[in-house]
Design a protein around this motif. Structure first.
Motif, PDB file in Angstrom:
ATOM      1  N   THR A   1      53.103  -5.284  34.117  1.00  0.00           N
ATOM      2  CA  THR A   1      51.837  -5.672  33.491  1.00  0.00           C
ATOM      3  C   THR A   1      51.312  -6.954  34.125  1.00  0.00           C
TER       4      THR A   1
ATOM      5  N   ILE B   1      51.571  -9.640  29.104  1.00  0.00           N
ATOM      6  CA  ILE B   1      52.471  -9.588  27.952  1.00  0.00           C
ATOM      7  C   ILE B   1      53.579 -10.614  28.158  1.00  0.00           C
TER       8      ILE B   1
ATOM      9  N   TYR C   1      59.337 -13.412  32.453  1.00  0.00           N
ATOM     10  CA  TYR C   1      57.879 -13.567  32.371  1.00  0.00           C
ATOM     11  C   TYR C   1      57.429 -14.593  33.409  1.00  0.00           C
TER      12      TYR C   1
ATOM     13  N   PRO D   1      47.424 -21.962  32.261  1.00  0.00           N
ATOM     14  CA  PRO D   1      47.433 -22.483  30.894  1.00  0.00           C
ATOM     15  C   PRO D   1      48.834 -22.941  30.491  1.00  0.00           C
ATOM     16  N   GLY D   2      48.865 -23.921  29.603  1.00  0.00           N
ATOM     17  CA  GLY D   2      50.116 -24.295  28.946  1.00  0.00           C
ATOM     18  C   GLY D   2      50.246 -23.441  27.700  1.00  0.00           C
ATOM     19  N   PHE D   3      50.262 -24.073  26.538  1.00  0.00           N
ATOM     20  CA  PHE D   3      50.294 -23.299  25.291  1.00  0.00           C
ATOM     21  C   PHE D   3      48.881 -22.987  24.821  1.00  0.00           C
ATOM     22  N   ILE D   4      48.680 -21.755  24.357  1.00  0.00           N
ATOM     23  CA  ILE D   4      47.408 -21.389  23.734  1.00  0.00           C
ATOM     24  C   ILE D   4      47.723 -20.720  22.399  1.00  0.00           C
TER      25      ILE D   4
ATOM     26  N   LYS E   1      54.732 -14.317  36.495  1.00  0.00           N
ATOM     27  CA  LYS E   1      53.567 -15.196  36.609  1.00  0.00           C
ATOM     28  C   LYS E   1      53.623 -15.998  37.912  1.00  0.00           C
TER      29      LYS E   1
ATOM     30  N   PHE F   1      44.707  -9.810  31.088  1.00  0.00           N
ATOM     31  CA  PHE F   1      45.778  -9.071  30.410  1.00  0.00           C
ATOM     32  C   PHE F   1      47.129  -9.684  30.743  1.00  0.00           C
TER      33      PHE F   1
ATOM     34  N   ARG G   1      42.766  -1.754  26.414  1.00  0.00           N
ATOM     35  CA  ARG G   1      43.275  -0.469  25.929  1.00  0.00           C
ATOM     36  C   ARG G   1      42.799  -0.101  24.530  1.00  0.00           C
ATOM     37  N   ASN G   2      42.806  -1.072  23.628  1.00  0.00           N
ATOM     38  CA  ASN G   2      42.475  -0.767  22.235  1.00  0.00           C
ATOM     39  C   ASN G   2      40.956  -0.638  22.064  1.00  0.00           C
TER      40      ASN G   2
ATOM     41  N   PHE H   1      40.823   0.619  29.980  1.00  0.00           N
ATOM     42  CA  PHE H   1      41.520   0.210  31.195  1.00  0.00           C
ATOM     43  C   PHE H   1      42.980  -0.066  30.858  1.00  0.00           C
ATOM     44  N   ASP H   2      43.894   0.553  31.630  1.00  0.00           N
ATOM     45  CA  ASP H   2      45.310   0.280  31.447  1.00  0.00           C
ATOM     46  C   ASP H   2      45.865  -0.301  32.747  1.00  0.00           C
ATOM     47  N   ALA H   3      46.351  -1.509  32.668  1.00  0.00           N
ATOM     48  CA  ALA H   3      46.798  -2.236  33.866  1.00  0.00           C
ATOM     49  C   ALA H   3      47.966  -1.549  34.563  1.00  0.00           C
TER      50      ALA H   3
ATOM     51  N   ASN I   1      40.708  -7.600  25.221  1.00  0.00           N
ATOM     52  CA  ASN I   1      41.174  -7.835  23.853  1.00  0.00           C
ATOM     53  C   ASN I   1      42.039  -9.080  23.755  1.00  0.00           C
TER      54      ASN I   1
HETATM   55  N1  LIG Z   1      48.993 -17.608  24.863  1.00  0.00           N
HETATM   56  C1  LIG Z   1      49.593 -18.476  25.644  1.00  0.00           C
HETATM   57  O1  LIG Z   1      50.196 -19.466  25.188  1.00  0.00           O
HETATM   58  C2  LIG Z   1      49.523 -18.315  27.144  1.00  0.00           C
HETATM   59  C3  LIG Z   1      50.064 -19.327  27.930  1.00  0.00           C
HETATM   60  C4  LIG Z   1      49.986 -19.210  29.298  1.00  0.00           C
HETATM   61  C5  LIG Z   1      49.396 -18.100  29.871  1.00  0.00           C
HETATM   62  N2  LIG Z   1      48.879 -17.119  29.091  1.00  0.00           N
HETATM   63  C6  LIG Z   1      48.254 -15.961  29.748  1.00  0.00           C
HETATM   64  O2  LIG Z   1      46.879 -15.922  29.428  1.00  0.00           O
HETATM   65  C7  LIG Z   1      46.428 -14.567  29.429  1.00  0.00           C
HETATM   66  C8  LIG Z   1      45.717 -14.283  28.123  1.00  0.00           C
HETATM   67  O3  LIG Z   1      46.646 -14.490  27.094  1.00  0.00           O
HETATM   68  P1  LIG Z   1      46.327 -14.349  25.541  1.00  0.00           P
HETATM   69  O4  LIG Z   1      47.221 -15.298  24.865  1.00  0.00           O
HETATM   70  O5  LIG Z   1      44.867 -14.382  25.333  1.00  0.00           O
HETATM   71  O6  LIG Z   1      46.880 -12.889  25.306  1.00  0.00           O
HETATM   72  P2  LIG Z   1      46.775 -11.891  24.071  1.00  0.00           P
HETATM   73  O7  LIG Z   1      45.782 -12.348  23.069  1.00  0.00           O
HETATM   74  O8  LIG Z   1      48.155 -11.615  23.644  1.00  0.00           O
HETATM   75  O9  LIG Z   1      46.161 -10.605  24.760  1.00  0.00           O
HETATM   76  C9  LIG Z   1      46.740  -9.969  25.811  1.00  0.00           C
HETATM   77  C10 LIG Z   1      45.962  -8.689  26.011  1.00  0.00           C
HETATM   78  O10 LIG Z   1      46.439  -8.058  27.168  1.00  0.00           O
HETATM   79  C11 LIG Z   1      46.118  -6.712  27.051  1.00  0.00           C
HETATM   80  N3  LIG Z   1      47.087  -5.887  27.743  1.00  0.00           N
HETATM   81  C12 LIG Z   1      48.429  -5.920  27.671  1.00  0.00           C
HETATM   82  N4  LIG Z   1      48.930  -4.956  28.424  1.00  0.00           N
HETATM   83  C13 LIG Z   1      47.895  -4.289  28.992  1.00  0.00           C
HETATM   84  C14 LIG Z   1      47.775  -3.192  29.865  1.00  0.00           C
HETATM   85  N5  LIG Z   1      48.848  -2.533  30.317  1.00  0.00           N
HETATM   86  N6  LIG Z   1      46.547  -2.798  30.222  1.00  0.00           N
HETATM   87  C15 LIG Z   1      45.448  -3.419  29.770  1.00  0.00           C
HETATM   88  N7  LIG Z   1      45.500  -4.467  28.934  1.00  0.00           N
HETATM   89  C16 LIG Z   1      46.713  -4.891  28.556  1.00  0.00           C
HETATM   90  C17 LIG Z   1      46.150  -6.345  25.584  1.00  0.00           C
HETATM   91  O11 LIG Z   1      44.977  -5.588  25.339  1.00  0.00           O
HETATM   92  P3  LIG Z   1      44.915  -4.363  24.260  1.00  0.00           P
HETATM   93  O12 LIG Z   1      44.967  -5.064  22.946  1.00  0.00           O
HETATM   94  O13 LIG Z   1      43.603  -3.742  24.530  1.00  0.00           O
HETATM   95  O14 LIG Z   1      46.087  -3.493  24.507  1.00  0.00           O
HETATM   96  C18 LIG Z   1      46.144  -7.689  24.889  1.00  0.00           C
HETATM   97  O15 LIG Z   1      45.119  -7.797  23.952  1.00  0.00           O
HETATM   98  C19 LIG Z   1      47.665 -13.705  29.653  1.00  0.00           C
HETATM   99  O16 LIG Z   1      47.735 -13.367  30.993  1.00  0.00           O
HETATM  100  C20 LIG Z   1      48.810 -14.631  29.305  1.00  0.00           C
HETATM  101  O17 LIG Z   1      49.980 -14.292  29.988  1.00  0.00           O
HETATM  102  C21 LIG Z   1      48.923 -17.210  27.739  1.00  0.00           C
END
Ligand SMILES: NC(=O)c1ccc[n+]([C@@H]2O[C@H](COP(=O)([O-])OP(=O)(O)OC[C@H]3O[C@@H](n4cnc5c(N)ncnc54)[C@H](OP(=O)(O)O)[C@@H]3O)[C@@H](O)[C@H]2O)c1
Ligand SMILES: Cc1cc2nc3c(=O)[nH]c(=O)nc-3n(C[C@H](O)[C@H](O)[C@H](O)COP(=O)(O)OP(=O)(O)OC[C@H]3O[C@@H](n4cnc5c(N)ncnc54)[C@H](O)[C@@H]3O)c2cc1C
Lengths: 447, 243
Positions: B106, B86, B148, B178-181, B152, B84, B33-34, B58-60, B9
């Motif tokens: 997580t 947070i 966080y 990744p940087g900012f997404i 990481k 996954f 999870r969702n 799946f729950d991490a 998700n």
């Molecule tokens: N966004 C950024 O700027 C950024 C930058 C650097 C790195 N990252 C990394 O890139 C990855 C993807 O990020 P994103 O921005 O795409 O994240 P996101 O859209 O916020 O999604 C994170 C997903 O992780 C899942 N999750 C959280 N806790 C979980 C658990 N206990 N078990 C299973 N699933 C779990 C959730 O799924 P459910 O909805 O199903 O609960 C959630 O949808 C992450 O590892 C993040 O740390 C992101």
């Protein structure tokens, strides 16, 4: 937060800049997005007065309000029937996506507007038309049913029999009846991703009308018109007629797109540059070409190849004025309107002329049998007074202005142009929609 | 080819699933999870790309279930993308160790727990690619998100060790930084537009890394240079900055 990002983010009431394609007016408001109906219902329960916002390809203020529901994240396909070509999808899916997925399987949209960057929800809510309106009608003609979320969160399925009043009000209803959730859309079988195009130059307005009638059996037809030429050449046009080709590949050739990186200073676009453009365009077009093989993309969406082309109108933005007149009074009315435009010197880059087929039963759908003219104007002083003047002519001749392009029409012009407005308004009251859905436009025109 | 997305998700995970379905004709397992959302996404991908897409719960952080989760997969995946995560709330995590643990559990412990199960199978089969999404935040601690970042950082170290172990067994491990997404994780944050990637761009970078068998990638590419500078700042100066 800027608008380009605003369309697909997950927002829960965040403040953002919201604007439509005309970039006038520029507003700020709260954005709410959703991926499930549960989230959407919760938004509706907490707050009052929303308007749905899809891709923001409407030109005016019909998708603008202090609170907007962003539909782009609600964009999943639910079912596809490959025998019938029926796709069931959520309303935030864009026509671009549908083409990319289904064209290679031999299916194209039955009705498409001049840009593919619109959502299914937006296409239904504006009941958009395409170059085949005279044959295929509006977008709603290809819609078998849709699910609508009402102000109280209830979801109802609407088609031409079940909840007929909601169907008639919502198709063309500019987001004022609720949120369109999912829709079943009938696609059209095609053998190729190409169109056989015929291009005809028309010396003046009269000639253009004649050529439209000659080509009335063509599946697609539209004309580009030079609004600034005077005298004997007044209304000179280039008519483009097309048929779906039966040869040519079914995959679209990959095209490079360019993008306008920033606002151009507004002096770039004045009546002189428009005149030059129009002259070149007319001269460049062949006197007559038959059966030229043109990719679908080029034929239907010539402007989509230039990203952010709305920036050429400068920071202040622009508006599109699209009107239609009943067939019987079309020539006289358009002749007069062309006079007014050329003497005011408020030229338009792109002016488009088309002959519509009969109108449908929807309360607020725009097309009626007759000629429609669409012109772009950059926002400038005296413009609105000038357009008010054109409104009077349109109203006198029994025509109307297209809501999805409008940003300034008066309540009076609206009500005269759309005689079913009171049925629409009564329905809004009956379902409590006027307590929950509202746009800057609906407030202005009093519906 | 079979692809397993853990945390499907996630906006990045979903974009990656779509891209691999399109480009590699991969069948996809979407695990998260969702389930309401996941089921819709699976149907959508299957229609778009005419592949098989299966939603799975799946729950991490429910470590005890991980072995069974993997055993239950009828066809084992060839590629795993771990998405996954947070972000948590830094201030909250400083005051509240239970929230800090949530962030660590997580992003790190959960990843370790499921990846060990998968690594064991891949090692046996002598086949497979593991793609772990970590973050540039793990490269140097900053006051705004160092808990966080620490999780990481641990994940990155873990992935490099795993790569070292599995390289000899024909299993490849990719670390994605990744940087900012622009995703729901950063929703509401005012990120610099020019430095912020879309999920689709990140998915393209992940796909390229997969094809070219890269070990560590930055996404977007310029983060490599940004982090070179940030990491080059002497600690005596760095500690006085408010980053
Ligand atoms: N966004 C950024 O700027 C950024 C930058 C650097 C790195 N990252 C990394 O890139 C990855 C993807 O990020 P994103 O921005 O795409 O994240 P996101 O859209 O916020 O999604 C994170 C997903 O992780 C899942 N999750 C959280 N806790 C979980 C658990 N206990 N078990 C299973 N699933 C779990 C959730 O799924 P459910 O909805 O199903 O609960 C959630 O949808 C992450 O590892 C993040 O740390 C992101
Ligand atoms: C280059 C260009 C060419 C165009 N050519 C044509 C053309 O040939 N023919 C034509 O008819 N139009 C044309 N248009 C206009 C365009 O097709 C319509 O404005 C269309 O409605 C835009 O869709 P959208 O998803 O961007 O909707 P938005 O602009 O975001 O919204 C438009 C209206 O739809 C409502 N709406 C959006 N989603 C929903 C939903 N899920 N439920 C309920 N209401 C909703 C909004 O509230 C608003 O009233 C053109 C526009 C451009 C920019």
């Amino acid at each position: 937060m800027d608008h380009a990002r605003a369309v697909n983010i997950l927002a829960d009431g965040e403040k953002m800049n919201i604007e439509s394609w005309g970039r006038y007016p520029k507003t700020t408001g709260e954005g709410y997005s959703f991926e499930t109906v549960k989230t959407l219902a919760a938004h509706l329960e907490k707050n009052n007065m929303f308007i749905p916002y899809g891709m923001g390809r409407s030109y005016g203020d019909s998708a603008l309000n202090e609170k907007v529901i962003l539909t782009r994240r609600y964009d999943k396909l639910i079912q596809f029937d490959p025998e019938q070509g029926i796709v069931i999808c959520e309303s935030g899916v864009t026509l671009d996506e549908l083409i990319r997925i289904f064209l290679k399987k031999g299916w194209f949209l039955s009705v498409t507007p001049g840009t593919k960057f619109v959502t299914v929800g937006g296409a239904i809510a504006s009941d958009v038309h395409g170059k085949n309106h005279h044959k295929a009608g509006c977008f709603s003609n290809s819609v078998l049913w849709f699910d609508l979320m009402l102000p109280d969160g209830r979801i109802v399925r609407c088609d031409r029999e079940k909840n007929r009043d909601l169907f008639l009000a919502t198709a063309g209803g500019m987001g004022l009846t609720g949120i369109i959730l999912t829709a079943a859309i009938k696609l059209k079988p095609v053998k190729s991703a190409y169109i056989r195009e015929t291009v005809v130059r028309c010396n003046n307005l009269k000639d253009a009308f004649e050529k439209f009638e000659i080509h009335e059996d063509a599946t697609y037809s539209v004309a580009w018109i030079d609004c600034l030429s005077k005298g004997k050449a007044k209304g000179r046009s280039v008519l483009m007629a097309g048929e779906n080709a039966s040869t040519g590949a079914i995959d679209l050739p990959r095209k490079r797109t360019v993008s306008i990186p920033l606002d151009l200073p507004s002096f770039c676009l004045n009546s002189f540059s428009v005149k030059c453009f129009n002259h070149l365009y007319y001269m460049k077009s062949p006197q007559y070409t038959e059966n030229r093989l043109t990719p679908l993309d080029t034929f239907f969406y010539p402007l989509d190849a230039i990203g952010h082309w709305n920036r050429i109108y400068g920071k202040k933005g622009f508006t599109q004025y699209q009107m239609v007149l009943p067939k019987a009074s079309s020539f006289e009315g358009l002749d007069l309107i062309l006079d007014k435009i050329s003497s005011a010197g408020m030229g338009s880059f792109l002016a488009v002329l088309k002959l519509f087929g009969p109108q449908n039963d929807n309360y607020l759908s725009f097309p009626m049998e007759g000629y429609t003219l669409a012109l772009d104007f950059k926002i400038q002083s005296r413009l609105f007074a000038f357009l008010d003047h054109l409104d009077d002519i349109v109203t006198d001749y029994g025509g109307r202005i297209y809501l999805t392009k409008d940003v300034r029409m008066s309540p009076d012009t609206f009500k005269k142009g759309y005689p079913a407005w009171d049925t629409f308004s009564a329905l809004r009251q009956h379902y409590g929609m006027n307590q929950k859905f509202q746009s800057l436009q609906s407030k202005r025109i009093g519906v | 080819m079979n692809l397993l997305i853990l945390g499907a998700n996630s906006d990045v995970g979903y974009a990656t699933a779509r891209l691999f379905a399109e480009r590699e004709r991969a069948n996809v397992y979407l695990a998260s999870r969702n389930m309401d959302l996941l089921e819709k996404k699976a149907t959508d991908i299957a229609i778009r790309h005419q592949i098989k897409a299966t939603p799975l719960f799946f729950d991490a952080t429910d470590y005890d279930t991980h072995q069974l989760f993997y055993t239950n997969l009828e066809i084992k995946p060839d590629i795993v993308v771990l998405c996954f995560g947070i972000l948590g709330n830094q201030e909250d995590a400083q005051k509240n160790v239970s929230h800090a643990r949530e962030v660590i559990d997580t992003n790190f412990t959960g990843a370790l727990s499921i990846l060990e199960v998968i690594a064991e199978d891949f090692e046996k089969r002598g086949h497979g690619v593991i793609i772990g999404i970590s973050s540039v935040a793990g490269l140097r601690g900053r006051q705004s998100n160092y808990i966080y970042g620490a999780a990481k950082g641990a994940l990155s170290t873990y992935l490099s060790g795993l790569r070292n172990r599995l390289a000899k067994r024909g299993v490849h491990v990719v670390t994605v930084l990744p940087g900012f997404i622009n995703t729901k994780m950063t929703d509401g944050m005012d990120l610099p537009e020019k430095l912020t990637a879309t999920p689709d761009q990140v998915a393209l970078d992940i796909h390229k890394a997969f094809q070219k068998k890269k070990n560590i990638i930055y996404t977007r590419w310029f983060w490599k240079w940004i982090m070179l500078i940030i990491r080059g700042i002497p600690e005596t100066i760095f500690k006085r900055l408010s980053l």
